[in-house]
Design an enzyme around this catalytic site. Sequence first.
Site, mmCIF file in Angstrom:
data_model
loop_
_atom_site.group_PDB
_atom_site.id
_atom_site.type_symbol
_atom_site.label_atom_id
_atom_site.label_comp_id
_atom_site.label_asym_id
_atom_site.label_seq_id
_atom_site.Cartn_x
_atom_site.Cartn_y
_atom_site.Cartn_z
ATOM 1 N N GLU A 173 32.233 -21.606 -23.345
ATOM 2 C CA GLU A 173 31.995 -21.613 -24.785
ATOM 3 C C GLU A 173 30.931 -22.658 -25.099
ATOM 4 O OE1 GLU A 173 31.378 -21.039 -28.351
ATOM 5 O OE2 GLU A 173 32.875 -19.692 -27.459
ATOM 6 N N ASP A 199 27.938 -12.245 -30.224
ATOM 7 C CA ASP A 199 27.038 -12.226 -31.376
ATOM 8 C C ASP A 199 26.077 -11.046 -31.217
ATOM 9 O OD1 ASP A 199 25.050 -12.703 -33.310
ATOM 10 O OD2 ASP A 199 25.372 -14.867 -33.203
ATOM 11 N N LYS A 217 18.617 -8.594 -35.372
ATOM 12 C CA LYS A 217 17.166 -8.476 -35.534
ATOM 13 C C LYS A 217 16.490 -8.224 -34.182
ATOM 14 C CE LYS A 217 17.027 -11.410 -39.643
ATOM 15 N NZ LYS A 217 16.476 -12.630 -40.275
ATOM 16 N N ASP A 235 33.131 -4.610 -31.645
ATOM 17 C CA ASP A 235 33.384 -3.721 -32.777
ATOM 18 C C ASP A 235 32.071 -3.238 -33.385
ATOM 19 O OD1 ASP A 235 32.855 -6.440 -33.726
ATOM 20 O OD2 ASP A 235 33.200 -5.587 -35.719
ATOM 21 N N GLU A 258 39.597 -9.034 -31.956
ATOM 22 C CA GLU A 258 40.062 -7.674 -31.724
ATOM 23 C C GLU A 258 41.336 -7.383 -32.513
ATOM 24 O OE1 GLU A 258 41.051 -4.735 -27.918
ATOM 25 O OE2 GLU A 258 40.356 -6.790 -27.601
#
Length: 212
Positions: free
Chosen positions: A68, A117, A121, A153, A194
């Site tokens: 992370e 993420d 763009k 998702d 989720e």
Amino acid sequence: MRLRHIPGAEETIATSPYVVQEPETKRGSWHQVFGNLHPLEIEVGMGKGRFIMELAGAHPDINYIGIERYSSVLLRGLEKRSQLDLNNIYFMCVDAKTMPELFAPGEVSRIYLNFSDPWPKDRHAKRRLTSPDFMAVYDKILARDGVVEFKTDNRELFEYSLESIPSAGWKILSHTFDLHNSPMAEGNIMTEYETKFAAEGKPICKLVAARA
């Protein structure tokens, strides 16, 4: 998305027994860190860590590392970790791009990417964790028969991934646009995101990829 910085997060991470400090010194010798020769699996962008900690609890014969980048997010994972009795999981607060400096070729058997993420763009496409650039990073550390598992998702990101991964020289072994209503749901462990999205009725996409 701007993350709220939590004062003292970096100091807590730097002294946590659950976080590997100077991980580049462990490259090629992670079996010594864990004290066994079990397979090593990693999650890139583990968030608060629910997914990988549940995996570690369910599979004591596999070693896990959660990666992370953001200290304030990892801090939440450490709070959860302190309540568990596990000896097969560690964390790292690093940028995923540096993984070839942290793991030797073939040292990782499986890579999980969960709700990354989407970087919508076009000019940010190289930042997507399923871009050819990142697939090249995984290629440097993944075992010959290793796989990458990706859940999201975001339909646009998933469709992009179905094209970008093969273009990087990999093959899609399986995929679904509705994980929870597919055979791929067997044994599925849900992340925090989720659980939230599923409760809202959003379909979850998943793919599994390997080198071509």
